[in-house]
Design an enzyme around this catalytic site. Structure first.
Site, PDB file in Angstrom:
ATOM      1  N   HIS A 122      38.743  61.696  49.942  1.00  0.00           N
ATOM      2  CA  HIS A 122      39.142  62.500  48.781  1.00  0.00           C
ATOM      3  C   HIS A 122      40.530  62.000  48.352  1.00  0.00           C
ATOM      4  O   HIS A 122      41.293  61.515  49.185  1.00  0.00           O
ATOM      5  CB  HIS A 122      39.218  63.960  49.237  1.00  0.00           C
ATOM      6  CG  HIS A 122      39.466  64.955  48.151  1.00  0.00           C
ATOM      7  ND1 HIS A 122      40.723  65.236  47.672  1.00  0.00           N
ATOM      8  CD2 HIS A 122      38.621  65.748  47.468  1.00  0.00           C
ATOM      9  CE1 HIS A 122      40.642  66.168  46.742  1.00  0.00           C
ATOM     10  NE2 HIS A 122      39.368  66.492  46.588  1.00  0.00           N
ATOM     11  N   ASP A 199      40.957  64.926  58.041  1.00  0.00           N
ATOM     12  CA  ASP A 199      40.811  65.848  56.915  1.00  0.00           C
ATOM     13  C   ASP A 199      39.561  66.691  57.198  1.00  0.00           C
ATOM     14  O   ASP A 199      38.442  66.201  57.115  1.00  0.00           O
ATOM     15  CB  ASP A 199      40.670  65.024  55.626  1.00  0.00           C
ATOM     16  CG  ASP A 199      40.332  65.879  54.406  1.00  0.00           C
ATOM     17  OD1 ASP A 199      40.010  67.077  54.571  1.00  0.00           O
ATOM     18  OD2 ASP A 199      40.378  65.347  53.291  1.00  0.00           O
ATOM     19  N   GLN A 202      35.943  69.695  54.668  1.00  0.00           N
ATOM     20  CA  GLN A 202      34.497  69.919  54.530  1.00  0.00           C
ATOM     21  C   GLN A 202      33.792  70.089  55.874  1.00  0.00           C
ATOM     22  O   GLN A 202      32.558  70.196  55.913  1.00  0.00           O
ATOM     23  CB  GLN A 202      33.851  68.748  53.768  1.00  0.00           C
ATOM     24  CG  GLN A 202      34.377  68.550  52.360  1.00  0.00           C
ATOM     25  CD  GLN A 202      34.027  69.691  51.404  1.00  0.00           C
ATOM     26  OE1 GLN A 202      33.220  70.570  51.721  1.00  0.00           O
ATOM     27  NE2 GLN A 202      34.632  69.692  50.238  1.00  0.00           N
ATOM     28  N   LYS A 225      37.775  77.202  51.353  1.00  0.00           N
ATOM     29  CA  LYS A 225      36.463  76.580  51.580  1.00  0.00           C
ATOM     30  C   LYS A 225      35.744  77.222  52.767  1.00  0.00           C
ATOM     31  O   LYS A 225      34.600  76.910  53.048  1.00  0.00           O
ATOM     32  CB  LYS A 225      36.618  75.074  51.810  1.00  0.00           C
ATOM     33  CG  LYS A 225      37.068  74.314  50.551  1.00  0.00           C
ATOM     34  CD  LYS A 225      36.906  72.830  50.730  1.00  0.00           C
ATOM     35  CE  LYS A 225      37.753  71.997  49.798  1.00  0.00           C
ATOM     36  NZ  LYS A 225      37.313  72.005  48.407  1.00  0.00           N
ATOM     37  N   CYS A 363      36.767  63.860  42.863  1.00  0.00           N
ATOM     38  CA  CYS A 363      38.069  63.443  43.402  1.00  0.00           C
ATOM     39  C   CYS A 363      37.909  62.359  44.463  1.00  0.00           C
ATOM     40  O   CYS A 363      38.623  62.366  45.489  1.00  0.00           O
ATOM     41  CB  CYS A 363      38.855  64.625  43.978  1.00  0.00           C
ATOM     42  SG  CYS A 363      39.161  65.907  42.779  1.00  0.00           S
TER      43      CYS A 363
HETATM   44  N1  C6P Z   1      37.318  69.076  47.560  1.00  0.00           N
HETATM   45  C1  C6P Z   1      35.400  69.361  46.098  1.00  0.00           C
HETATM   46  O1  C6P Z   1      34.792  69.917  45.186  1.00  0.00           O
HETATM   47  P1  C6P Z   1      42.167  71.528  48.477  1.00  0.00           P
HETATM   48  O2  C6P Z   1      41.946  71.329  47.016  1.00  0.00           O
HETATM   49  O3  C6P Z   1      43.574  71.229  48.889  1.00  0.00           O
HETATM   50  O4  C6P Z   1      41.678  72.851  48.988  1.00  0.00           O
HETATM   51  O5  C6P Z   1      41.215  70.461  49.231  1.00  0.00           O
HETATM   52  C2  C6P Z   1      41.331  69.103  48.946  1.00  0.00           C
HETATM   53  C3  C6P Z   1      40.245  68.335  49.628  1.00  0.00           C
HETATM   54  C4  C6P Z   1      40.583  67.470  50.639  1.00  0.00           C
HETATM   55  N2  C6P Z   1      39.648  66.794  51.325  1.00  0.00           N
HETATM   56  C5  C6P Z   1      38.348  66.920  51.059  1.00  0.00           C
HETATM   57  C6  C6P Z   1      37.337  66.171  51.880  1.00  0.00           C
HETATM   58  C7  C6P Z   1      37.937  67.787  50.038  1.00  0.00           C
HETATM   59  O6  C6P Z   1      36.626  67.930  49.791  1.00  0.00           O
HETATM   60  C8  C6P Z   1      38.907  68.496  49.296  1.00  0.00           C
HETATM   61  C9  C6P Z   1      38.521  69.384  48.152  1.00  0.00           C
HETATM   62  C10 C6P Z   1      36.753  69.885  46.495  1.00  0.00           C
HETATM   63  O7  C6P Z   1      34.930  68.406  46.711  1.00  0.00           O
HETATM   64  C11 C6P Z   1      37.646  70.030  45.309  1.00  0.00           C
HETATM   65  S1  C6P Z   1      38.052  68.464  44.582  1.00  0.00           S
END
Ligand code: C6P
Length: 404
Positions: A122, A199, A202, A225, A363
């Protein structure tokens, strides 16, 4: 066994309609819906316990502080960390990785060093490293992604060198659904004395994670999430490393003593928590973690895996269907394209049927480039989704296909 109808009643929003159709919410990788207990925890905190934390001598401040620290202990236990000193509250995964990149880079990285990330990251696990690399002159190395959507581990081994100072990879891809073999990656990196950041945005909502069993040196995730509120997240870091890292931001709370000549910093984890924290967010996050534990993380993983297999089976029967990412180890995220239908057309038309999916590059633009596509349609599942909702998705796609 998950009683999905009972569980759905815990989530008020799942009962609503959009465009006069029952909501089919399949955008759980972007954010999950909130159970009533989490909504109540926020309201309860503001109705009964609100006061700034770690500052006040008065009753309410102490109560709010105790609740926030109990939430920290809850997070520690949930991810199997050794100590609450290793649990830093942040705004979410993005802030967790920015904190890590900025502070780790200052402490440990210089020109000529290398940080390894992967081709399925991401943007949150790419750009913070690029920013620091631009300042300090270290280089990013990328683990390639195979056609199936897995990390090429042979290529990873050959990237490891005495120049490598950190590996930072995603546990689960938010596009492909691939569950990466992080234990193996960590063992390999550790055999060269290299720390690993994961990370977990997910993974934490879907599979049981124990940071000590994995051997992760850093682990980041977002509250929203995992059925918690927005604006709260976590960075786990091994104490020994965090102690050597400088603060990310300056301000209240992160100091021991300030004079105009010199400031000394607070102990862990407060050194990394400048300013008034989102204590209500952390209290509500603890409630979300209690909730998923009451359902059972193993039950959640089993249910979502079965639902995902069912969805893959049904989607694969649609003519012109192309699933992007076919790794055998996968989580409840399915990206796809159908014939020549543009993902945003598919998403817009599904939306009119009440079906919420995400479309675009998610992203993860370098991954789109690798796969040679501009974007995908993505359905991502939770344990509150049903087979009937998968069937609605499939018949929705069939309807859209018939229009083109
Ligand atoms: N992915 C998706 O729809 P935040 O925005 O800080 O809570 O998470 C960022 C982020 C970081 N790593 C991974 C693997 C992610 O999937 C995400 C967030 C969302 O896939 C929003 S772009």
């Amino acid at each position: 066994m998950i009683d999905v109808e009972r569980i759905r009643r815990d989530f008020p929003i799942l009962g609503r309609e959009v465009y006069g159709k029952p909501l089919v919410y399949l955008d759980n990788a972007a954010t999950t819906q909130k159970p009533q207990c989490v909504i109540d925890a926020i309201s309860e905190a503001y109705c009964n316990e609100n006061a700034n934390v770690h500052r006040g001598i008065h009753f309410l401040s102490q109560q709010a502080t105790d609740m926030m620290e109990a939430a920290r202990e809850k997070v520690r236990q949930f991810i199997g960390a050794g100590s609450t000193e290793e649990i830093i509250f942040t705004r979410g995964t993005t802030e967790s990785i920015n904190l890590l990149a900025s502070s780790f880079a200052q402490a440990f990285l210089k020109e000529g060093d290398e940080v390894i990330i992967s081709g399925m990251e991401h943007h949150s696990n790419i750009v913070p490293w690029q920013i620091q690399a631009g300042k300090l002159g270290f280089t990013l190395k990328i683990i390639p992604v195979t056609d199936l959507g897995e990390l090429d581990l042979d290529a990873f081994s050959s990237l490891l060198s005495p120049k490598t100072k950190l590996v930072s990879i995603t546990h689960v891809s938010n596009v492909l659904g691939t569950v990466n073999p992080v234990s193996r990656i960590i063992s390999l990196a550790h055999s060269h004395g290299i720390p690993v950041a994961v990370d977990g945005a997910q993974s934490v909502p879907h599979i049981k994670v124990n940071v000590q069993e994995l051997g992760a040196d850093f682990y980041a995730f977002s509250g929203h999430k995992i059925y918690g509120p927005t604006g709260i997240g976590v960075l786990y870091g091994r104490k020994e490393l965090l102690e050597q890292m400088p603060p990310y931001q300056g301000g209240g709370e992160m100091i021991k003593r300030v004079t105009f000549e010199k400031t000394t910093y607070n102990e862990l984890p407060y050194k990394f928590e400048a300013g008034t924290p989102d204590y209500v967010g952390s209290i509500a996050l603890a409630s979300a973690l209690d909730y998923v534990q009451s359902v059972g993380m193993d039950e959640i993983a089993r249910y979502e895996s079965e639902l995902c297999s069912y969805a893959l089976g049904r989607l694969n029967d649609i003519p012109g269907m192309r699933i992007i990412g076919n790794a055998p180890e996968r989580s409840a995220v399915i990206s796809f394209l159908v014939g020549n239908i543009h993902p945003s057309d598919m998403g817009t038309l599904l939306d009119r049927l009440g079906i919420a999916v995400r479309t675009g590059h998610h992203c993860a633009e370098p991954l789109m480039d690798r796969m040679g596509i501009p974007g995908t349609v993505r359905a991502s599942f939770s344990f509150y989704n049903t087979r009937a909702e998968v069937d609605s998705l499939v018949s929705g796609i069939e309807r859209v296909r018939a229009m083109f």
